[in-house]
Design a protein around this motif. Structure first.
Motif: not given
Length: 54
Positions: A46-50
């Motif tokens: 949900e917070n993007g790509v890590k």
């Protein structure tokens, strides 16, 4: 110290064998040796790509 030619040849043989063993170990270590696996972890949430690269 003995100055006979045969003892000098033996000394050169020992030094050459140690040098060859050191070179062979260095080549093995840096090409095929146990260096651990290179890991890259990619997480999508949900917070993007890590991207975690070790």
């Amino acid at each position: 110290m003995a100055d006979s030619p045969s003892s000098n040849k033996f000394l050169y043989l020992i030094v050459g064998a140690i040098a060859a063993a050191g070179i062979a170990f260095g080549i093995y270590y840096f090409t095929e040796g146990d260096g651990g696996e290179d890991k890259v972890e990619i997480s999508i949430g949900e917070n993007g790509v890590k991207v975690d690269g070790n």
